[in-house]
Design a protein around this motif. Structure first.
Motif, PDB file in Angstrom:
ATOM      1  N   GLY A   1       0.845  -1.207  -0.135  1.00  0.00           N
ATOM      2  CA  GLY A   1      -0.126  -0.045  -0.205  1.00  0.00           C
ATOM      3  C   GLY A   1       0.703   1.279   0.171  1.00  0.00           C
ATOM      4  N   ARG A   2       2.112   1.123   0.276  1.00  0.00           N
ATOM      5  CA  ARG A   2       3.187   2.300   0.143  1.00  0.00           C
ATOM      6  C   ARG A   2       4.126   2.304  -0.802  1.00  0.00           C
ATOM      7  N   PHE A   3       4.593   0.918  -1.066  1.00  0.00           N
ATOM      8  CA  PHE A   3       5.551   0.908  -1.959  1.00  0.00           C
ATOM      9  C   PHE A   3       4.943   0.230  -3.453  1.00  0.00           C
ATOM     10  N   THR A   4       5.404   0.699  -4.636  1.00  0.00           N
ATOM     11  CA  THR A   4       5.155   0.004  -5.691  1.00  0.00           C
ATOM     12  C   THR A   4       6.303  -0.241  -6.447  1.00  0.00           C
ATOM     13  N   ILE A   5       6.488  -1.712  -7.058  1.00  0.00           N
ATOM     14  CA  ILE A   5       7.377  -2.236  -7.693  1.00  0.00           C
ATOM     15  C   ILE A   5       6.883  -2.134  -9.416  1.00  0.00           C
ATOM     16  N   ALA A   6       7.996  -1.734 -10.185  1.00  0.00           N
ATOM     17  CA  ALA A   6       7.722  -1.350 -11.876  1.00  0.00           C
ATOM     18  C   ALA A   6       8.756  -1.670 -12.396  1.00  0.00           C
ATOM     19  N   ALA A   7       8.419  -2.351 -13.619  1.00  0.00           N
ATOM     20  CA  ALA A   7       9.656  -2.564 -14.710  1.00  0.00           C
ATOM     21  C   ALA A   7       9.434  -1.971 -15.675  1.00  0.00           C
ATOM     22  N   ASP A   8      10.481  -1.437 -16.609  1.00  0.00           N
ATOM     23  CA  ASP A   8      10.482  -0.825 -17.605  1.00  0.00           C
ATOM     24  C   ASP A   8      11.320  -1.580 -18.761  1.00  0.00           C
ATOM     25  N   ASN A   9      10.646  -2.565 -19.392  1.00  0.00           N
ATOM     26  CA  ASN A   9      11.383  -3.438 -20.289  1.00  0.00           C
ATOM     27  C   ASN A   9      11.853  -2.856 -21.578  1.00  0.00           C
ATOM     28  N   ALA A  10      11.561  -1.813 -21.993  1.00  0.00           N
ATOM     29  CA  ALA A  10      12.236  -0.791 -22.851  1.00  0.00           C
ATOM     30  C   ALA A  10      13.762  -0.222 -22.546  1.00  0.00           C
ATOM     31  N   GLU A  11      13.517  -0.073 -21.355  1.00  0.00           N
ATOM     32  CA  GLU A  11      14.744   0.603 -20.706  1.00  0.00           C
ATOM     33  C   GLU A  11      15.651  -0.410 -19.766  1.00  0.00           C
ATOM     34  N   ASP A  12      15.225  -1.634 -19.655  1.00  0.00           N
ATOM     35  CA  ASP A  12      16.005  -2.526 -18.676  1.00  0.00           C
ATOM     36  C   ASP A  12      16.266  -1.972 -17.437  1.00  0.00           C
ATOM     37  N   THR A  13      15.130  -1.241 -16.800  1.00  0.00           N
ATOM     38  CA  THR A  13      15.086  -0.643 -15.657  1.00  0.00           C
ATOM     39  C   THR A  13      14.101  -1.023 -14.535  1.00  0.00           C
ATOM     40  N   LEU A  14      14.377  -1.250 -13.525  1.00  0.00           N
ATOM     41  CA  LEU A  14      13.460  -1.731 -12.421  1.00  0.00           C
ATOM     42  C   LEU A  14      13.261  -0.486 -11.522  1.00  0.00           C
ATOM     43  N   TYR A  15      12.188  -0.374 -10.881  1.00  0.00           N
ATOM     44  CA  TYR A  15      11.914   0.916 -10.029  1.00  0.00           C
ATOM     45  C   TYR A  15      11.179   0.282  -8.575  1.00  0.00           C
ATOM     46  N   LEU A  16      11.427   1.282  -7.674  1.00  0.00           N
ATOM     47  CA  LEU A  16      10.553   1.089  -6.275  1.00  0.00           C
ATOM     48  C   LEU A  16      10.259   2.278  -5.959  1.00  0.00           C
ATOM     49  N   GLN A  17       8.833   2.757  -6.152  1.00  0.00           N
ATOM     50  CA  GLN A  17       8.500   3.839  -5.832  1.00  0.00           C
ATOM     51  C   GLN A  17       7.997   3.667  -4.259  1.00  0.00           C
TER      52      GLN A  17
END
Length: 123
Positions: A66-82
């Motif tokens: 509910g506070r963190f969000t994981i996401a992946a940009d497959n075009a940029e080969d980058t993983l995120y953690l908001q």
């Protein structure tokens, strides 16, 4: 050679937000589950979140749901953690991880980890 390079850490006040990024290389990024783990001072590694290859399914620890969000940009080969509404207990080194298959399970253990990025939550 698998390389995972984290960035985006820093000092933030309680209740604040940060977005971590992980630049991945050396493997077909979209074909593997990825995740984040963290290590607070004096503690062991704590699993935080994971995302399956292709970004279709995500998983979170109860402590961050509910506070963190994981996401992946497959075009940029980058993983995120908001990370939103950060708490002092969020102070830790955050590591980007790669799993050995496209699917994630609770029994899975990561096979590669980056060097980490420090997040400090303090007023």
């Amino acid at each position: 050679e698998v390389q995972l390079v984290e960035s985006g850490g820093g000092l933030v006040q309680p209740g604040g937000s940060l977005r971590l990024a992980c630049a991945a290389s050396g493997f077909p990024f979209g074909k593997f589950a990825m995740g984040w783990v963290r290590q607070a001072p004096g503690n062991g590694l704590e699993w935080v979140a994971a995302i399956e290859g292709g970004g279709s399914t995500t998983f979170y620890a109860d402590s961050v749901k509910g506070r963190f969000t994981i996401a992946a940009d497959n075009a940029e080969d980058t993983l995120y953690l908001q990370m939103n509404n950060l708490e002092r207990e969020g102070t830790a080194v955050y590591y980007c991880t790669k799993y050995p298959s496209e699917r994630y399970s609770k029994e899975a253990f990561f096979e590669a980890r980056g060097e980490g990025t420090q997040v400090t939550v303090s007023s």
